[in-house]
Motif scaffolding. Structure first.
Motif, PDB file in Angstrom:
ATOM      1  N   LEU A 370     -26.797  25.265 -34.385  1.00  0.00           N
ATOM      2  CA  LEU A 370     -25.647  24.998 -33.515  1.00  0.00           C
ATOM      3  C   LEU A 370     -25.457  26.095 -32.473  1.00  0.00           C
ATOM      4  O   LEU A 370     -24.936  25.833 -31.378  1.00  0.00           O
ATOM      5  CB  LEU A 370     -24.381  24.844 -34.359  1.00  0.00           C
ATOM      6  CG  LEU A 370     -24.293  23.542 -35.161  1.00  0.00           C
ATOM      7  CD1 LEU A 370     -23.117  23.581 -36.139  1.00  0.00           C
ATOM      8  CD2 LEU A 370     -24.147  22.342 -34.220  1.00  0.00           C
ATOM      9  N   THR A 371     -25.851  27.320 -32.806  1.00  0.00           N
ATOM     10  CA  THR A 371     -25.782  28.400 -31.806  1.00  0.00           C
ATOM     11  C   THR A 371     -26.671  28.073 -30.610  1.00  0.00           C
ATOM     12  O   THR A 371     -26.276  28.265 -29.445  1.00  0.00           O
ATOM     13  CB  THR A 371     -26.211  29.739 -32.433  1.00  0.00           C
ATOM     14  OG1 THR A 371     -25.349  30.034 -33.539  1.00  0.00           O
ATOM     15  CG2 THR A 371     -26.112  30.875 -31.420  1.00  0.00           C
ATOM     16  N   LYS A 372     -27.859  27.554 -30.885  1.00  0.00           N
ATOM     17  CA  LYS A 372     -28.756  27.133 -29.798  1.00  0.00           C
ATOM     18  C   LYS A 372     -28.220  25.881 -29.116  1.00  0.00           C
ATOM     19  O   LYS A 372     -28.310  25.745 -27.887  1.00  0.00           O
ATOM     20  CB  LYS A 372     -30.145  26.858 -30.363  1.00  0.00           C
ATOM     21  CG  LYS A 372     -30.836  28.090 -30.935  1.00  0.00           C
ATOM     22  CD  LYS A 372     -32.183  27.716 -31.539  1.00  0.00           C
ATOM     23  CE  LYS A 372     -32.842  28.937 -32.169  1.00  0.00           C
ATOM     24  NZ  LYS A 372     -34.139  28.587 -32.817  1.00  0.00           N
ATOM     25  N   THR A 373     -27.647  24.979 -29.919  1.00  0.00           N
ATOM     26  CA  THR A 373     -27.110  23.730 -29.366  1.00  0.00           C
ATOM     27  C   THR A 373     -25.992  23.999 -28.363  1.00  0.00           C
ATOM     28  O   THR A 373     -25.906  23.322 -27.324  1.00  0.00           O
ATOM     29  CB  THR A 373     -26.580  22.824 -30.496  1.00  0.00           C
ATOM     30  OG1 THR A 373     -27.645  22.540 -31.407  1.00  0.00           O
ATOM     31  CG2 THR A 373     -26.040  21.515 -29.941  1.00  0.00           C
ATOM     32  N   ILE A 374     -25.129  24.968 -28.675  1.00  0.00           N
ATOM     33  CA  ILE A 374     -24.027  25.297 -27.769  1.00  0.00           C
ATOM     34  C   ILE A 374     -24.568  25.781 -26.431  1.00  0.00           C
ATOM     35  O   ILE A 374     -24.076  25.393 -25.356  1.00  0.00           O
ATOM     36  CB  ILE A 374     -23.103  26.357 -28.405  1.00  0.00           C
ATOM     37  CG1 ILE A 374     -22.250  25.708 -29.501  1.00  0.00           C
ATOM     38  CG2 ILE A 374     -22.215  27.006 -27.357  1.00  0.00           C
ATOM     39  CD1 ILE A 374     -21.342  26.663 -30.217  1.00  0.00           C
ATOM     40  N   GLN A 405     -20.317  19.376 -25.574  1.00  0.00           N
ATOM     41  CA  GLN A 405     -20.084  20.822 -25.621  1.00  0.00           C
ATOM     42  C   GLN A 405     -18.937  21.159 -26.572  1.00  0.00           C
ATOM     43  O   GLN A 405     -19.045  22.073 -27.400  1.00  0.00           O
ATOM     44  CB  GLN A 405     -19.764  21.337 -24.214  1.00  0.00           C
ATOM     45  CG  GLN A 405     -19.476  22.842 -24.163  1.00  0.00           C
ATOM     46  CD  GLN A 405     -19.177  23.311 -22.755  1.00  0.00           C
ATOM     47  OE1 GLN A 405     -19.791  22.860 -21.794  1.00  0.00           O
ATOM     48  NE2 GLN A 405     -18.225  24.223 -22.623  1.00  0.00           N
ATOM     49  N   LEU A 406     -17.842  20.396 -26.479  1.00  0.00           N
ATOM     50  CA  LEU A 406     -16.687  20.616 -27.357  1.00  0.00           C
ATOM     51  C   LEU A 406     -17.074  20.401 -28.819  1.00  0.00           C
ATOM     52  O   LEU A 406     -16.749  21.216 -29.695  1.00  0.00           O
ATOM     53  CB  LEU A 406     -15.548  19.679 -26.963  1.00  0.00           C
ATOM     54  CG  LEU A 406     -14.339  19.629 -27.917  1.00  0.00           C
ATOM     55  CD1 LEU A 406     -13.644  20.979 -27.968  1.00  0.00           C
ATOM     56  CD2 LEU A 406     -13.369  18.535 -27.499  1.00  0.00           C
ATOM     57  N   ASN A 407     -17.772  19.302 -29.073  1.00  0.00           N
ATOM     58  CA  ASN A 407     -18.163  18.963 -30.444  1.00  0.00           C
ATOM     59  C   ASN A 407     -19.075  20.035 -31.037  1.00  0.00           C
ATOM     60  O   ASN A 407     -18.936  20.404 -32.208  1.00  0.00           O
ATOM     61  CB  ASN A 407     -18.865  17.609 -30.452  1.00  0.00           C
ATOM     62  CG  ASN A 407     -19.104  17.092 -31.851  1.00  0.00           C
ATOM     63  OD1 ASN A 407     -18.195  17.068 -32.679  1.00  0.00           O
ATOM     64  ND2 ASN A 407     -20.323  16.676 -32.129  1.00  0.00           N
ATOM     65  N   ALA A 408     -19.981  20.577 -30.259  1.00  0.00           N
ATOM     66  CA  ALA A 408     -20.894  21.613 -30.737  1.00  0.00           C
ATOM     67  C   ALA A 408     -20.141  22.887 -31.096  1.00  0.00           C
ATOM     68  O   ALA A 408     -20.431  23.542 -32.114  1.00  0.00           O
ATOM     69  CB  ALA A 408     -21.950  21.903 -29.677  1.00  0.00           C
ATOM     70  N   GLU A 409     -19.152  23.247 -30.278  1.00  0.00           N
ATOM     71  CA  GLU A 409     -18.364  24.453 -30.548  1.00  0.00           C
ATOM     72  C   GLU A 409     -17.538  24.291 -31.828  1.00  0.00           C
ATOM     73  O   GLU A 409     -17.437  25.220 -32.640  1.00  0.00           O
ATOM     74  CB  GLU A 409     -17.457  24.758 -29.352  1.00  0.00           C
ATOM     75  CG  GLU A 409     -18.222  25.241 -28.132  1.00  0.00           C
ATOM     76  CD  GLU A 409     -17.305  25.468 -26.937  1.00  0.00           C
ATOM     77  OE1 GLU A 409     -16.219  24.836 -26.901  1.00  0.00           O
ATOM     78  OE2 GLU A 409     -17.658  26.254 -26.044  1.00  0.00           O
ATOM     79  N   LEU A 410     -16.955  23.101 -32.015  1.00  0.00           N
ATOM     80  CA  LEU A 410     -16.164  22.848 -33.223  1.00  0.00           C
ATOM     81  C   LEU A 410     -17.056  22.815 -34.461  1.00  0.00           C
ATOM     82  O   LEU A 410     -16.689  23.321 -35.526  1.00  0.00           O
ATOM     83  CB  LEU A 410     -15.403  21.528 -33.085  1.00  0.00           C
ATOM     84  CG  LEU A 410     -14.321  21.484 -31.993  1.00  0.00           C
ATOM     85  CD1 LEU A 410     -13.668  20.112 -31.961  1.00  0.00           C
ATOM     86  CD2 LEU A 410     -13.275  22.562 -32.206  1.00  0.00           C
ATOM     87  N   GLN A 411     -18.243  22.225 -34.318  1.00  0.00           N
ATOM     88  CA  GLN A 411     -19.178  22.173 -35.443  1.00  0.00           C
ATOM     89  C   GLN A 411     -19.651  23.565 -35.842  1.00  0.00           C
ATOM     90  O   GLN A 411     -19.836  23.847 -37.031  1.00  0.00           O
ATOM     91  CB  GLN A 411     -20.378  21.293 -35.085  1.00  0.00           C
ATOM     92  CG  GLN A 411     -20.087  19.804 -35.124  1.00  0.00           C
ATOM     93  CD  GLN A 411     -21.342  18.975 -34.913  1.00  0.00           C
ATOM     94  OE1 GLN A 411     -22.446  19.502 -34.904  1.00  0.00           O
ATOM     95  NE2 GLN A 411     -21.175  17.670 -34.743  1.00  0.00           N
ATOM     96  N   LEU A 412     -19.833  24.441 -34.869  1.00  0.00           N
ATOM     97  CA  LEU A 412     -20.263  25.806 -35.169  1.00  0.00           C
ATOM     98  C   LEU A 412     -19.186  26.542 -35.973  1.00  0.00           C
ATOM     99  O   LEU A 412     -19.488  27.240 -36.952  1.00  0.00           O
ATOM    100  CB  LEU A 412     -20.568  26.565 -33.883  1.00  0.00           C
ATOM    101  CG  LEU A 412     -20.995  28.032 -34.062  1.00  0.00           C
ATOM    102  CD1 LEU A 412     -22.261  28.120 -34.904  1.00  0.00           C
ATOM    103  CD2 LEU A 412     -21.180  28.708 -32.713  1.00  0.00           C
ATOM    104  N   THR A 413     -17.935  26.364 -35.587  1.00  0.00           N
ATOM    105  CA  THR A 413     -16.837  26.993 -36.326  1.00  0.00           C
ATOM    106  C   THR A 413     -16.778  26.468 -37.757  1.00  0.00           C
ATOM    107  O   THR A 413     -16.621  27.238 -38.709  1.00  0.00           O
ATOM    108  CB  THR A 413     -15.494  26.712 -35.621  1.00  0.00           C
ATOM    109  OG1 THR A 413     -15.535  27.250 -34.304  1.00  0.00           O
ATOM    110  CG2 THR A 413     -14.345  27.359 -36.384  1.00  0.00           C
TER     111      THR A 413
END
Length: 433
Positions: A370-374, A405-413
């Motif tokens: 997810l870090t790369k995905t963001i 972008q929003l979904n990736a940031e929330l998934q990372l958290t």
């Protein structure tokens, strides 16, 4: 609609300011949770009861001492002849008294007293281990709520950033509308996008208040406090040992497995107690009696007599050969049952550790992906944003890129929170929490 949402956000901000922010670290979270937990208070009470029961069984080793005193009026007796004709009233004392002091000491009872003490001691140790397990369970519940609160704060930050970006995008689209480059449909869709973000923000802020109040109650602090977790907690470096290490730790430290060992030991002691019922009881007694009037004299004399004696007694319950064999069989079956339960506990420990270990590794891998995905999602949004305002893509593509972008940031958290939680789950399963 947008004015109503803006009003709600302003109202929430006012309410938050009216409340107190309570900055809470993990160590304080655990300390307050353990101190104020009603469940743990009940466990402490149970532990105190087991201590008293152990002390009570030890008293059985001591001699029993009893004192009796009787004082009564003797009614006038009547003597009749063989035809039941009245003969006379004999002259006897009107009052009788009896004072006795007896000491009795059990010498041998087939090991029953010794084993009762040992059984009570094991029960106390089981109670202490149960308390230890309850503490571990409470910590896991607390850390789960703490991480959920942390996730909500991160979600709030991401939403605020996206709302700001969406509003800028809306203003730019409005300017394009004025120039006749885009239609009013793009403006409306962008306004809906902003409204959806604001509704999500309101829901997140409400959830922060709800979980804060729940933790306030559990931790014994003022309910108006809004708890703010340690911002560096999710970024804390954690070293995870290999799977076999945690399995072995679980075998050595997990409270329920240690309780199983004590339950087996207690079952064996109960078997010895059951066997003691087949053995005789030997006791020593000593006593002193002061009696008035003199017994066994005719006529009765109104005098005191003091007597004392020491006795060695032996008793044996013959019916025990018929009555207690079922009790003994039950005790033997209970040993087998406790040994079986220990095997089940070992299997459960292994399964819990393996499950937590796999989930922890999964969360760690997810963080890396997810870090790369963001980074990719941000770059995709930047490119799509430039294309849209250069009329090379449609608004749907831009909104989709924003959502990704929003979904990736929330998934990372969420992945970071899951990594911490599964680590604590691993500690709990291995008896280290």
């Amino acid at each position: 609609m947008k004015y109503k949402i803006a009003y709600l956000i302003i109202l929430f901000t006012y309410l938050v300011k009216a409340q107190n922010n309570y900055y809470l670290g993990v160590e304080e979270l655990f300390n307050l949770g353990i101190e104020h937990s009603t469940q743990l208070k009940a466990s402490h009470i149970k532990n105190s009861i087991s201590i008293e029961k152990e002390a009570l069984t030890k008293i059985e080793q001591l001699p029993s001492i009893s004192f009796t005193a009787t004082n009564g009026y003797v009614g006038k007796a009547s003597i009749y002849d063989k035809n039941f004709s009245f003969a006379e009233h004999p002259d006897i004392p009107d009052w009788k008294q009896n004072y006795g002091l007896e000491l009795k000491q059990t010498i041998y009872q087939g090991g029953k007293i010794k084993n009762n003490i040992k059984s009570a001691s094991i029960s106390r140790q089981i109670s202490e281990l149960s308390l230890e397990k309850d503490v571990s369970d409470i910590k896991l519940i607390l850390i789960n709520n703490y991480l959920e609160l942390f996730r909500l704060y991160k979600q709030k930050d991401v939403l605020l950033k996206n709302i700001e970006e969406a509003k800028k995008r809306l203003n730019n689209i409005k300017n394009l509308k004025k120039e006749g480059i885009v239609t009013n449909n793009d403006v409306l869709r962008s306004q809906i996008d902003v409204s959806n973000y604001e509704l999500s923000l309101k829901e997140t802020q409400d959830n922060i208040i709800i979980i804060s109040q729940q933790l306030d109650i559990v931790l014994g602090i003022e309910e108006k406090n809004i708890i703010v977790p340690d911002t560096l907690f999710l970024e804390k470096k954690i070293f995870v040992e290999n799977e076999d290490y945690y399995v072995q730790q679980g075998y050595e430290k997990y409270p329920e497995l240690r309780i199983s060992d004590y339950n087996i030991e207690k079952a064996k002691v109960d078997e010895k107690i059951a066997k003691s019922k087949y053995l005789p009881n030997l006791f020593l007694s000593a006593g002193n009696n002061l009696v008035r009037p003199l017994p066994n004299t005719s006529p009765v004399q109104d005098l005191y007599i003091n007597s004392w004696g020491i006795n060695l007694g032996l008793s044996y319950e013959i019916s025990s050969w018929f009555d207690h064999r079922h009790t003994l069989n039950e005790a033997k079956y209970n040993i087998n049952l406790q040994e079986n339960l220990k095997k089940q506990t070992r299997e459960n420990i292994r399964m819990k550790v393996k499950s937590a270990y796999i989930k922890n590794k999964e969360a760690m891998d997810r963080i890396e992906v997810l870090t790369k995905t963001i980074q990719q999602a941000k770059e995709n949004y930047r490119i799509t944003n430039n294309k849209y305002f250069n009329q090379l893509s449609i608004l749907t593509d831009l909104l989709d890129a924003s959502a990704v972008q929003l979904n990736a940031e929330l998934q990372l958290t969420t992945a970071k929170a899951n990594f911490i939680y599964t680590y604590y789950l691993l500690l709990q399963a291995s008896g280290n929490l």
